[in-house]
Write a protein that holds these residues in place. Structure first.
Motif, PDB file in Angstrom:
ATOM      1  N   TYR A  40       9.878  51.820 -60.960  1.00  0.00           N
ATOM      2  CA  TYR A  40      10.909  51.805 -62.006  1.00  0.00           C
ATOM      3  C   TYR A  40      10.321  52.104 -63.382  1.00  0.00           C
ATOM      4  O   TYR A  40      11.046  52.154 -64.368  1.00  0.00           O
ATOM      5  CB  TYR A  40      11.599  50.434 -62.021  1.00  0.00           C
ATOM      6  N   SER A  83       2.385  40.705 -64.967  1.00  0.00           N
ATOM      7  CA  SER A  83       3.514  41.194 -64.173  1.00  0.00           C
ATOM      8  C   SER A  83       3.261  40.878 -62.710  1.00  0.00           C
ATOM      9  O   SER A  83       2.200  41.198 -62.170  1.00  0.00           O
ATOM     10  CB  SER A  83       3.680  42.710 -64.360  1.00  0.00           C
ATOM     11  N   GLY A  88       0.978  51.300 -70.920  1.00  0.00           N
ATOM     12  CA  GLY A  88      -0.014  51.503 -69.883  1.00  0.00           C
ATOM     13  C   GLY A  88      -0.614  50.163 -69.432  1.00  0.00           C
ATOM     14  O   GLY A  88       0.034  49.139 -69.522  1.00  0.00           O
ATOM     15  N   MET A  98      15.855  47.721 -67.089  1.00  0.00           N
ATOM     16  CA  MET A  98      16.419  48.528 -68.181  1.00  0.00           C
ATOM     17  C   MET A  98      16.495  49.988 -67.739  1.00  0.00           C
ATOM     18  O   MET A  98      15.574  50.470 -67.065  1.00  0.00           O
ATOM     19  CB  MET A  98      15.520  48.449 -69.411  1.00  0.00           C
ATOM     20  N   THR A 123      10.250  41.761 -62.760  1.00  0.00           N
ATOM     21  CA  THR A 123      11.404  42.648 -62.931  1.00  0.00           C
ATOM     22  C   THR A 123      12.154  42.649 -61.599  1.00  0.00           C
ATOM     23  O   THR A 123      11.596  43.028 -60.567  1.00  0.00           O
ATOM     24  CB  THR A 123      10.953  44.073 -63.321  1.00  0.00           C
TER      25      THR A 123
END
Ligand code: SAM
Length: 324
Positions: free
Chosen positions: A26, A118, A68, A189, A159
């Motif tokens: 994504y 993440s 990045g 998003m 996410t």
């Protein structure tokens, strides 16, 4: 002597490299983002100069180092030390955690206090597929190393994607709470590759909240005034307490009080994620103390004016370039 603006301080997000070893489906195209050659990337000195001008003129509430993948840029630990030396009150770094294991202690020593990692899945196969090649065990080792060396808080960013990791939200929240990490669930998003398959993947925070409510006691918290994360004090069935947050860019946009300003590795200033526009300020960051910084201040003012309310996204800009 520079005049100080009478406005709320700015929260800076600085992408120090566009390179990333992961190409999350994504976030980046399958082949990744084309690598910039060294003269195209701002030096750390130029980035710090930018921070200092913003601080002197507008005030800075936070500096967030991102990418990045920031840990891929050689010298990132030195950059952390450079920013810390300037007494920036709140310095954070966002990483995919793949390289964090061996680097966490040095980053802490350089003065970093907290880190965002993440973590979109706890399933090694899903993680590898979603990140196009990432190794879950490396990110888990990064989380353990961050906790071990005392980075705090460690925030885990998830996410949420329908039929990819949406069934894992309770497990990831439990994993975080067990370790004393804060866990934040991000709404997708419609930026870059996510724009194309947005409606296949999008999960509203309310749905995640309902699922989590079955496993945790979540106290209703007041909505955030300036932070993007709506944090909820949480308690699991064994009484373990923690914080679970929701970053609901689509269903509860936090544009009204937004004072975020993003600088890309190539020197583009971006005032609003939803628009992805802004000037390249690299020529205004010249190494010359006598240099007139008024054009830079003007560029910052103009970029802040580009902010758009209500989270209508009109950019194709890759998140991998903007830095989240
Ligand atoms: N490489 C670092 C990492 O993985 O955390 C920093 C950069 S990454 C662009 C920063 C954050 O942006 C990640 O947590 C990622 O999940 C999030 N992100 C990227 N694309 C997104 C999208 N389309 N919608 C929501 N979050 C996104």
């Amino acid at each position: 002597m520079m005049r100080r603006e009478q406005l709320r301080p700015i929260s800076l997000r600085i992408s120090i490299t566009e390179r990333c070893q992961l190409h999350c489906l994504y976030c980046a195209p399958p082949s990744g983002v084309e690598e910039l050659s060294p003269p195209e990337v701002l030096s750390f000195e130029e980035m710090l100069r930018f921070v200092l001008v913003v601080r002197r003129r507008f005030g800075v509430s936070k500096v967030h180092i991102t990418g990045g993948e920031p840990l891929l840029r050689p010298g990132v630990t030195d950059f952390v030390a450079m920013v810390v030396r300037e007494n920036i009150a709140d310095l954070a770094l966002t990483t995919n955690g793949q390289l964090l294991g061996p680097m966490a202690a040095n980053l802490k020593r350089a003065g970093l206090r907290r880190v965002n990692i993440s973590l979109d899945s706890l399933n090694a196969e899903t993680f590898r597929w979603l990140t196009r090649g990432g190794e879950l065990r490396h990110t888990l080792a990064g989380i353990e190393a961050a906790l071990h060396c005392g980075l705090a808080p460690v925030k885990l960013n998830v996410t949420v994607l329908r039929n990819v990791n949406s069934h894992e939200v309770v497990d990831i929240a439990r994993f975080g709470l067990e370790r004393g990490c804060q866990v934040r669930f991000l709404e997708l998003m419609p930026i870059g590759p996510a724009a194309e398959r947005f409606w296949d993947f999008f999960v509203p925070s309310a749905e995640v909240l309902t699922k989590l409510g079955e496993a945790f006691d979540l106290s209703p918290a007041p909505p955030p005034s300036s932070s993007s994360s709506w944090d909820h004090p949480a308690r699991d069935r064994r009484g373990r307490k923690g914080i679970i947050g929701f970053i609901s860019s689509q269903t509860a946009p936090f544009c009204r009080n937004c004072r975020r300003l993003r600088l890309t590795a190539a020197g583009q200033l971006i005032g609003c994620l939803a628009r992805g526009e802004g000037p390249n300020i690299r020529p205004l960051l010249r190494d010359d103390d006598s240099c007139d910084r008024e054009p830079l201040v003007e560029a910052i003012h103009n970029t802040l004016r580009l902010k758009r309310n209500a989270g209508r996204f009109s950019t194709r800009e890759l998140m991998a370039r903007v830095g989240g």
